[in-house]
Design a protein around this motif. Structure first.
Motif, PDB file in Angstrom:
ATOM      1  N   THR A   1      52.630   0.888  48.422  1.00  0.00           N
ATOM      2  CA  THR A   1      51.384   1.004  49.159  1.00  0.00           C
ATOM      3  C   THR A   1      51.373   0.087  50.368  1.00  0.00           C
ATOM      4  OG1 THR A   1      50.211   1.544  47.102  1.00  0.00           O
ATOM      5  CG2 THR A   1      48.872   0.881  48.977  1.00  0.00           C
ATOM      6  N   LEU A   2      51.922  -1.113  50.234  1.00  0.00           N
ATOM      7  CA  LEU A   2      52.013  -2.026  51.372  1.00  0.00           C
ATOM      8  C   LEU A   2      52.958  -1.470  52.444  1.00  0.00           C
ATOM      9  CD1 LEU A   2      52.063  -5.562  49.717  1.00  0.00           C
ATOM     10  CD2 LEU A   2      50.248  -4.543  51.098  1.00  0.00           C
ATOM     11  N   VAL A   3      54.047  -0.843  52.011  1.00  0.00           N
ATOM     12  CA  VAL A   3      54.949  -0.199  52.970  1.00  0.00           C
ATOM     13  C   VAL A   3      54.194   0.907  53.716  1.00  0.00           C
ATOM     14  CG1 VAL A   3      57.023   1.214  53.231  1.00  0.00           C
ATOM     15  CG2 VAL A   3      57.041  -0.755  51.681  1.00  0.00           C
ATOM     16  N   ALA A   4      53.408   1.679  52.991  1.00  0.00           N
ATOM     17  CA  ALA A   4      52.615   2.735  53.620  1.00  0.00           C
ATOM     18  C   ALA A   4      51.635   2.147  54.629  1.00  0.00           C
ATOM     19  CB  ALA A   4      51.864   3.528  52.549  1.00  0.00           C
TER      20      ALA A   4
ATOM     21  N   PRO B   1      53.743  13.875  44.141  1.00  0.00           N
ATOM     22  CA  PRO B   1      53.169  13.357  45.395  1.00  0.00           C
ATOM     23  C   PRO B   1      53.639  14.063  46.659  1.00  0.00           C
ATOM     24  CG  PRO B   1      53.822  11.551  43.969  1.00  0.00           C
ATOM     25  CD  PRO B   1      54.320  12.803  43.319  1.00  0.00           C
ATOM     26  N   ALA B   2      54.948  14.220  46.835  1.00  0.00           N
ATOM     27  CA  ALA B   2      55.445  14.822  48.067  1.00  0.00           C
ATOM     28  C   ALA B   2      55.037  16.289  48.176  1.00  0.00           C
ATOM     29  CB  ALA B   2      56.970  14.682  48.149  1.00  0.00           C
TER      30      ALA B   2
ATOM     31  N   VAL C   1      53.227  10.089  52.356  1.00  0.00           N
ATOM     32  CA  VAL C   1      54.101  10.356  51.219  1.00  0.00           C
ATOM     33  C   VAL C   1      54.361   9.085  50.427  1.00  0.00           C
ATOM     34  CG1 VAL C   1      56.445  11.006  50.549  1.00  0.00           C
ATOM     35  CG2 VAL C   1      55.206  12.396  52.203  1.00  0.00           C
ATOM     36  N   VAL C   2      54.693   8.000  51.132  1.00  0.00           N
ATOM     37  CA  VAL C   2      54.950   6.727  50.451  1.00  0.00           C
ATOM     38  C   VAL C   2      53.687   6.233  49.755  1.00  0.00           C
ATOM     39  CG1 VAL C   2      55.526   4.290  50.815  1.00  0.00           C
ATOM     40  CG2 VAL C   2      56.823   6.067  51.987  1.00  0.00           C
TER      41      VAL C   2
ATOM     42  N   GLY D   1      53.283   5.795  45.749  1.00  0.00           N
ATOM     43  CA  GLY D   1      52.807   4.530  45.211  1.00  0.00           C
ATOM     44  C   GLY D   1      51.589   4.703  44.324  1.00  0.00           C
ATOM     45  N   LEU D   2      50.707   5.620  44.685  1.00  0.00           N
ATOM     46  CA  LEU D   2      49.503   5.860  43.897  1.00  0.00           C
ATOM     47  C   LEU D   2      49.832   6.310  42.486  1.00  0.00           C
ATOM     48  CD1 LEU D   2      46.420   6.112  43.709  1.00  0.00           C
ATOM     49  CD2 LEU D   2      46.605   8.386  44.728  1.00  0.00           C
TER      50      LEU D   2
END
Length: 310
Positions: free
Chosen positions: A169-172, A50-51, A97-98, A102-103
């Motif tokens: 995902t909620l944090v994102a 991801p990153a 990134v987050v 999460g994805l």
């Protein structure tokens, strides 16, 4: 995903002759492209962590947008633009990134709809930052969002089965909301495109920094695949560059409430793409949860303006 303010590019007077429906169609096209990107990223994450994926995407986008708007960048880049753009880049880069980490531990549809809750969170974060109290419609929207998230997260036995990817995902979504509030505060005194280029560059540095520390670099043979280059092309050219321009120009010609509604269709397109291409199984309970979250988005975006129109 981009949420920068409107830009007035050369030749704007000629573009005013374009019918309003065409600008609305351009915003809907952005929503469709962004919705499809959830599926594209899900498949690409099988080969590129991801990153690393976000770092590559932001770096390439920063170069392309910087070249396209190099005169604007040359005329406006100063310490203030660098500072404000860097703050936006940290918020945006961390959010993406987050979200994409999460994805890797959830489905594209769940990731898209949980991300969409940033529309509900934004008024409350703006209350903290700008001391602008949210209206009753925002409270109703927040309650609807909580119900929707509960329907998505709770299993048939009413136990909490929300995955780590769902929580990330909620944090994102919170970070996206923070970014929206910051863009609104910074853009009035700064050139938006200059801020955007700096933001993309800083987001790239942040994502690549996280990648170097936490992830293994993608194997060289991954870039020998045509599918990889198709995915990167989609994410860089369409999701980042084209959509940013379409969004900014479209919002210059479409009332904000209508523009927000059209752009919020991103999550609907994401679920459609997820079902068609990723073969995601949508149960009745999850479908109702998704629908409730979408209604919360609409209430949050349109409720205040509908109230003023009475």
């Amino acid at each position: 995903m981009s949420d920068e303010k409107n830009i007035e590019a050369p030749g704007a007077s000629r573009r005013r002759a374009v019918p309003t429906w065409a600008w609305k169609l351009s915003l809907a096209a952005c929503a469709a492209i962004w919705g499809g990107s959830f599926v594209v990223m899900k498949d690409t994450l099988d080969n590129i962590p991801p990153a690393w994926l976000m770092g590559i995407r932001f770096a390439a986008s920063a170069v392309i947008v910087g070249v396209l708007f190099w005169r604007t960048l040359r005329d406006n880049l100063d310490v203030s633009h660098l500072t404000m753009g860097a703050i936006l880049g940290v918020a945006s880069g961390a959010a993406f990134v987050v979200q994409n980490i999460g994805l890797d531990d959830t489905t594209p549809g769940r990731n898209a709809f949980l991300t969409a809750t940033y529309c509900v969170m934004t008024p409350f974060i703006n209350w903290l930052v700008a001391r602008q109290r949210p209206g009753r419609n925002n409270v109703v929207a927040a309650l609807l969002a909580i119900v929707g998230v509960g329907l998505v997260a709770l299993g048939d036995d009413l136990s909490l089965i929300m995955s780590g990817g769902d929580w990330l995902t909620l944090v994102a979504a919170v970070l996206f909301a923070v970014h929206i509030v910051l863009v609104a505060r910074f853009s009035s005194a700064h050139d938006v495109m200059t801020l955007t280029v700096v933001q993309l560059a800083v987001s790239a540095v942040l994502a690549l920094g996280v990648a170097v520390v936490t992830e293994r670099p993608p194997a060289p043979e991954v870039f020998a695949s045509a599918d990889t280059w198709f995915s990167l092309g989609y994410l860089v050219l369409l999701s980042s560059c084209v959509c940013m321009v379409f969004q900014n120009l479209g919002q210059a010609h479409v009332p904000p409430a209508q523009a927000s509604l059209l752009l919020s269709l991103e999550s609907v397109f994401a679920v459609v793409a997820s079902v068609v291409f990723y073969h995601e199984l949508v149960t009745l309970r999850i479908a109702i949860g998704f629908g409730t979250i979408f209604v919360a988005v609409l209430v949050s975006e349109l409720g205040a303006r509908m109230g003023r129109g009475k």
